[in-house]
Write an enzyme that holds these catalytic residues in place. Structure first.
Site, PDB file in Angstrom:
ATOM      1  N   SER A  11       0.839  -1.199   0.000  1.00  0.00           N
ATOM      2  CA  SER A  11       0.000   0.000   0.000  1.00  0.00           C
ATOM      3  C   SER A  11       0.873   1.248   0.000  1.00  0.00           C
ATOM      4  O   SER A  11       1.972   1.253   0.582  1.00  0.00           O
ATOM      5  CB  SER A  11      -0.868  -0.020   1.256  1.00  0.00           C
ATOM      6  OG  SER A  11      -1.457   1.235   1.467  1.00  0.00           O
ATOM      7  N   TYR A  14      -2.431  -1.344  10.816  1.00  0.00           N
ATOM      8  CA  TYR A  14      -2.662  -1.903   9.473  1.00  0.00           C
ATOM      9  C   TYR A  14      -1.478  -1.589   8.555  1.00  0.00           C
ATOM     10  O   TYR A  14      -0.918  -2.467   7.899  1.00  0.00           O
ATOM     11  CB  TYR A  14      -3.969  -1.349   8.872  1.00  0.00           C
ATOM     12  CG  TYR A  14      -4.036  -1.545   7.378  1.00  0.00           C
ATOM     13  CD1 TYR A  14      -4.248  -2.812   6.834  1.00  0.00           C
ATOM     14  CD2 TYR A  14      -3.829  -0.480   6.492  1.00  0.00           C
ATOM     15  CE1 TYR A  14      -4.263  -3.007   5.457  1.00  0.00           C
ATOM     16  CE2 TYR A  14      -3.850  -0.659   5.130  1.00  0.00           C
ATOM     17  CZ  TYR A  14      -4.067  -1.921   4.607  1.00  0.00           C
ATOM     18  OH  TYR A  14      -4.062  -2.109   3.248  1.00  0.00           O
ATOM     19  N   LYS A  29       1.728  -3.944   6.532  1.00  0.00           N
ATOM     20  CA  LYS A  29       2.188  -3.896   5.121  1.00  0.00           C
ATOM     21  C   LYS A  29       3.695  -3.682   5.078  1.00  0.00           C
ATOM     22  O   LYS A  29       4.413  -4.334   4.321  1.00  0.00           O
ATOM     23  CB  LYS A  29       1.467  -2.775   4.368  1.00  0.00           C
ATOM     24  CG  LYS A  29      -0.020  -3.005   4.195  1.00  0.00           C
ATOM     25  CD  LYS A  29      -0.288  -4.198   3.298  1.00  0.00           C
ATOM     26  CE  LYS A  29      -1.733  -4.583   3.266  1.00  0.00           C
ATOM     27  NZ  LYS A  29      -1.980  -5.886   2.649  1.00  0.00           N
TER      28      LYS A  29
HETATM   29  P1  NAD Z   1     -11.080  -7.182   0.635  1.00  0.00           P
HETATM   30  O1  NAD Z   1     -11.350  -7.218   2.090  1.00  0.00           O
HETATM   31  O2  NAD Z   1     -12.209  -6.964  -0.294  1.00  0.00           O
HETATM   32  O3  NAD Z   1     -10.302  -8.509   0.195  1.00  0.00           O
HETATM   33  C1  NAD Z   1      -9.498  -9.244   1.074  1.00  0.00           C
HETATM   34  C2  NAD Z   1      -9.965 -10.694   1.012  1.00  0.00           C
HETATM   35  O4  NAD Z   1      -9.130 -11.500   1.847  1.00  0.00           O
HETATM   36  C3  NAD Z   1     -11.400 -10.862   1.486  1.00  0.00           C
HETATM   37  O5  NAD Z   1     -12.113 -11.618   0.518  1.00  0.00           O
HETATM   38  C4  NAD Z   1     -11.265 -11.633   2.811  1.00  0.00           C
HETATM   39  O6  NAD Z   1     -12.368 -12.464   3.036  1.00  0.00           O
HETATM   40  C5  NAD Z   1      -9.972 -12.393   2.575  1.00  0.00           C
HETATM   41  N1  NAD Z   1      -9.228 -12.750   3.785  1.00  0.00           N
HETATM   42  C6  NAD Z   1      -8.905 -11.955   4.846  1.00  0.00           C
HETATM   43  N2  NAD Z   1      -8.196 -12.651   5.741  1.00  0.00           N
HETATM   44  C7  NAD Z   1      -8.033 -13.900   5.238  1.00  0.00           C
HETATM   45  C8  NAD Z   1      -7.379 -15.071   5.700  1.00  0.00           C
HETATM   46  N3  NAD Z   1      -6.745 -15.101   6.877  1.00  0.00           N
HETATM   47  N4  NAD Z   1      -7.417 -16.172   4.930  1.00  0.00           N
HETATM   48  C9  NAD Z   1      -8.084 -16.181   3.758  1.00  0.00           C
HETATM   49  N5  NAD Z   1      -8.727 -15.110   3.271  1.00  0.00           N
HETATM   50  C10 NAD Z   1      -8.698 -13.976   4.003  1.00  0.00           C
HETATM   51  O7  NAD Z   1      -9.946  -6.068   0.400  1.00  0.00           O
HETATM   52  P2  NAD Z   1      -9.360  -5.444  -0.946  1.00  0.00           P
HETATM   53  O8  NAD Z   1      -9.728  -4.007  -0.986  1.00  0.00           O
HETATM   54  O9  NAD Z   1      -9.692  -6.316  -2.098  1.00  0.00           O
HETATM   55  O10 NAD Z   1      -7.809  -5.512  -0.613  1.00  0.00           O
HETATM   56  C11 NAD Z   1      -6.998  -6.596  -1.032  1.00  0.00           C
HETATM   57  C12 NAD Z   1      -5.594  -6.389  -0.499  1.00  0.00           C
HETATM   58  O11 NAD Z   1      -5.080  -5.132  -0.973  1.00  0.00           O
HETATM   59  C13 NAD Z   1      -5.523  -6.329   1.026  1.00  0.00           C
HETATM   60  O12 NAD Z   1      -4.347  -6.992   1.453  1.00  0.00           O
HETATM   61  C14 NAD Z   1      -5.437  -4.847   1.310  1.00  0.00           C
HETATM   62  O13 NAD Z   1      -4.769  -4.590   2.520  1.00  0.00           O
HETATM   63  C15 NAD Z   1      -4.624  -4.346   0.116  1.00  0.00           C
HETATM   64  N6  NAD Z   1      -4.844  -2.925  -0.191  1.00  0.00           N
HETATM   65  C16 NAD Z   1      -6.125  -2.470  -0.367  1.00  0.00           C
HETATM   66  C17 NAD Z   1      -6.326  -1.102  -0.620  1.00  0.00           C
HETATM   67  C18 NAD Z   1      -7.723  -0.560  -0.773  1.00  0.00           C
HETATM   68  O14 NAD Z   1      -7.905   0.664  -0.644  1.00  0.00           O
HETATM   69  N7  NAD Z   1      -8.728  -1.379  -1.092  1.00  0.00           N
HETATM   70  C19 NAD Z   1      -5.232  -0.227  -0.708  1.00  0.00           C
HETATM   71  C20 NAD Z   1      -3.945  -0.744  -0.542  1.00  0.00           C
HETATM   72  C21 NAD Z   1      -3.765  -2.106  -0.290  1.00  0.00           C
HETATM   73  N1  UFG Z   2     -12.742  11.273   3.089  1.00  0.00           N
HETATM   74  C1  UFG Z   2     -13.774  12.135   3.416  1.00  0.00           C
HETATM   75  N2  UFG Z   2     -14.949  11.586   3.867  1.00  0.00           N
HETATM   76  C2  UFG Z   2     -15.132  10.245   4.007  1.00  0.00           C
HETATM   77  C3  UFG Z   2     -14.061   9.381   3.671  1.00  0.00           C
HETATM   78  C4  UFG Z   2     -12.883   9.940   3.228  1.00  0.00           C
HETATM   79  O1  UFG Z   2     -13.648  13.355   3.300  1.00  0.00           O
HETATM   80  O2  UFG Z   2     -16.219   9.826   4.444  1.00  0.00           O
HETATM   81  C5  UFG Z   2     -11.480  11.844   2.538  1.00  0.00           C
HETATM   82  C6  UFG Z   2     -10.256  11.538   3.380  1.00  0.00           C
HETATM   83  O3  UFG Z   2     -10.082  12.513   4.384  1.00  0.00           O
HETATM   84  C7  UFG Z   2      -9.166  11.550   2.305  1.00  0.00           C
HETATM   85  C8  UFG Z   2      -9.864  11.034   1.049  1.00  0.00           C
HETATM   86  O4  UFG Z   2     -11.255  11.241   1.289  1.00  0.00           O
HETATM   87  O5  UFG Z   2      -8.741  12.872   2.073  1.00  0.00           O
HETATM   88  C9  UFG Z   2      -9.626   9.561   0.783  1.00  0.00           C
HETATM   89  O6  UFG Z   2      -9.950   8.794   1.956  1.00  0.00           O
HETATM   90  P1  UFG Z   2     -10.088   7.203   1.909  1.00  0.00           P
HETATM   91  O7  UFG Z   2     -10.517   6.788   3.271  1.00  0.00           O
HETATM   92  O8  UFG Z   2     -10.942   6.799   0.769  1.00  0.00           O
HETATM   93  O9  UFG Z   2      -8.616   6.703   1.568  1.00  0.00           O
HETATM   94  P2  UFG Z   2      -7.230   6.919   2.326  1.00  0.00           P
HETATM   95  O10 UFG Z   2      -6.297   7.575   1.366  1.00  0.00           O
HETATM   96  O11 UFG Z   2      -7.429   7.560   3.637  1.00  0.00           O
HETATM   97  O12 UFG Z   2      -6.758   5.430   2.617  1.00  0.00           O
HETATM   98  C10 UFG Z   2      -6.802   4.386   1.623  1.00  0.00           C
HETATM   99  C11 UFG Z   2      -6.988   3.040   2.323  1.00  0.00           C
HETATM  100  C12 UFG Z   2      -5.754   2.723   3.124  1.00  0.00           C
HETATM  101  C13 UFG Z   2      -4.547   2.774   2.259  1.00  0.00           C
HETATM  102  C14 UFG Z   2      -4.448   4.115   1.578  1.00  0.00           C
HETATM  103  C15 UFG Z   2      -3.288   4.151   0.588  1.00  0.00           C
HETATM  104  O13 UFG Z   2      -8.112   3.083   3.190  1.00  0.00           O
HETATM  105  O14 UFG Z   2      -5.864   1.418   3.630  1.00  0.00           O
HETATM  106  O15 UFG Z   2      -5.664   4.381   0.849  1.00  0.00           O
HETATM  107  O16 UFG Z   2      -3.407   3.098  -0.315  1.00  0.00           O
HETATM  108  F1  UFG Z   2      -3.442   2.589   3.022  1.00  0.00           F
END
Ligand code: NAD
Ligand code: UFG
Length: 337
Positions: A124, A148, A152
């Site tokens: 991330s 969290y 990572k």
């Molecule tokens: P998500 O929660 O939709 O997907 C994660 C999946 O992993 C889910 O289906 C969950 O059921 C499964 N899971 C969790 N723990 C498990 C375990 N112990 N064994 C087997 N399955 C398990 O999340 P996502 O948004 O698709 O994110 C996927 C990955 O990308 C995550 O590792 C997340 O941290 C990373 N990531 C997400 C974002 C974001 O904004 N969505 C940003 C940066 C990194």
């Molecule tokens: N925001 C609002 N209102 C809301 C939600 C968010 O104003 O209800 C704003 C936040 O303050 C920020 C922007 O929208 O300025 C984006 O916020 P998000 O929560 O959508 O995303 P973040 O950048 O805070 O975090 C996300 C994931 C993290 C990850 C990060 C970088 O949640 O897990 O992107 O990949 F680490």
């Protein structure tokens, strides 16, 4: 040859499974469905016109992993499985370290036993902590402000150490920026449990009337309109990035961190306006104080992804909004419907 996708039923995992099937790979999904539904994988297969194999399994279950590795010729593991809610990680940090860090170690040990040498890991942009954007891969990492994000960072370090100790190993550490959007079919998308923490699913639920108004966390940041700036990337572009990372992992050894972002910063207000244009729905909002832990701006330098993977994003913010709206308006209750 098959690709094992941990967390394959999740938001990014399911869109990546679809891109892998479309690219001709055999796909095996492993998910414990803690934060997802098997229905997502049914839709992946329908859209791809191809089957994948799905296991209801936890990455901490050694026996389950051994069964999967013995039943399939896995060449590469794409490792999405993990917990991802920043606020929750502050409340229950040990569950995050257990699931994300210990789970990844178990997965790596079982990969080693099975002779699987390639992993693509979901990292991330959060690992960049307090650096100034644009974020470049060789900036120092680790000044992360929540458990969290630290999971990572720690898993990245574990993968670097594992690669240093075993020259056959290949680890691509993909640092995602802010994934939003949905498959353009409107059949798949993000399906958060409860009230969304992230901006785009919150806007989408206001648009369909499930939530009354958006709260914008601060308009006094040092950004052009005062609201937070992020690098939003379409989840289908992210899926394509993983397909390219799989090819790279099979051809190279060592650990390589690569940003997946567009390189463009978009403010909260700009995203709200773009969503209103795409949906034709007014999004009521009010400005509230800043959210603890938020940074003013985050965006990628996408140069390394282009150079090493040949990856350039194709979809615009307008596409991201239109596709989110198609998914949310057609499936207001997500996969439950
Ligand atoms: P998500 O929660 O939709 O997907 C994660 C999946 O992993 C889910 O289906 C969950 O059921 C499964 N899971 C969790 N723990 C498990 C375990 N112990 N064994 C087997 N399955 C398990 O999340 P996502 O948004 O698709 O994110 C996927 C990955 O990308 C995550 O590792 C997340 O941290 C990373 N990531 C997400 C974002 C974001 O904004 N969505 C940003 C940066 C990194
Ligand atoms: N925001 C609002 N209102 C809301 C939600 C968010 O104003 O209800 C704003 C936040 O303050 C920020 C922007 O929208 O300025 C984006 O916020 P998000 O929560 O959508 O995303 P973040 O950048 O805070 O975090 C996300 C994931 C993290 C990850 C990060 C970088 O949640 O897990 O992107 O990949 F680490």
């Amino acid at each position: 040859m098959a690709i094992l996708v941990t967390g394959g039923a999740g938001y990014i995992g399911s869109h990546t499974c679809l891109e892998l099937l479309r690219s001709g790979y055999d796909v095996v999904s492993l998910d414990n469905y803690y934060n997802s539904s098997p229905e997502a994988l049914k839709r992946v297969m329908k859209l791809a016109g191809k089957e994948l194999t799905a296991y209801d399994c936890d990455i901490r279950d050694r026996g389950g992993l051994q069964k999967i590795f013995s039943e399939h010729a896995i060449e590469v593991v794409i490792h999405f499985a993990g917990l991802k809610a920043v606020g929750e990680s502050v409340r229950i940090p040990l569950a995050y370290y257990e699931n994300n860090v210990a789970g990844s170690v178990t997965l790596l040990q079982e990969m080693e036993k099975a002779g699987v040498h390639c992993i693509v890991f979901s990292s991330s942009a959060t690992v960049y902590g307090d650096n100034d954007p644009p974020y470049v891969e060789d900036m120092p990492t680790g000044a992360v402000t929540n458990p969290y994000g630290r999971t990572k960072y720690i898993i990245e370090e574990i993968l670097k150490d594992a690669c240093a100790a075993n020259e056959a190993l290949s680890a691509v550490l993909l640092r995602y920026f802010n994934p939003i959007g949905a498959d353009s079919s409107g059949q798949m998308g993000e399906n958060p449990n409860g009230i969304p923490n992230n901006l785009m699913p919150y806007i989408a639920q206001v648009a369909v009337g499930k939530l009354s108004e958006l709260q914008i966390f601060g308009d006094d940041y040092p950004t052009p309109d005062g609201t937070g700036v992020r690098d939003y990337i379409h989840v289908s572009d992210l899926g394509v990035g993983h397909v390219k990372a799989v090819a790279y992992a099979m051809e190279h050894t060592g650990a390589q961190a690569i940003n997946l972002g567009t390189g463009k910063g978009v403010s909260v207000l700009e995203l709200v306006r773009a969503f209103e244009k795409a949906s034709g729905v007014n999004i009521p909002y009010k400005i509230v104080p800043r959210r603890a832990g938020d940074i003013p701006a985050s965006y990628a330098d996408p140069g390394k992804a282009k150079e090493l993977l040949g990856f350039v994003t194709q979809r615009t913010v307008d596409d991201m909004c239109a596709d989110t709206w198609k998914w949310q308006s057609g499936n207001p209750d997500g996969y439950k419907a």
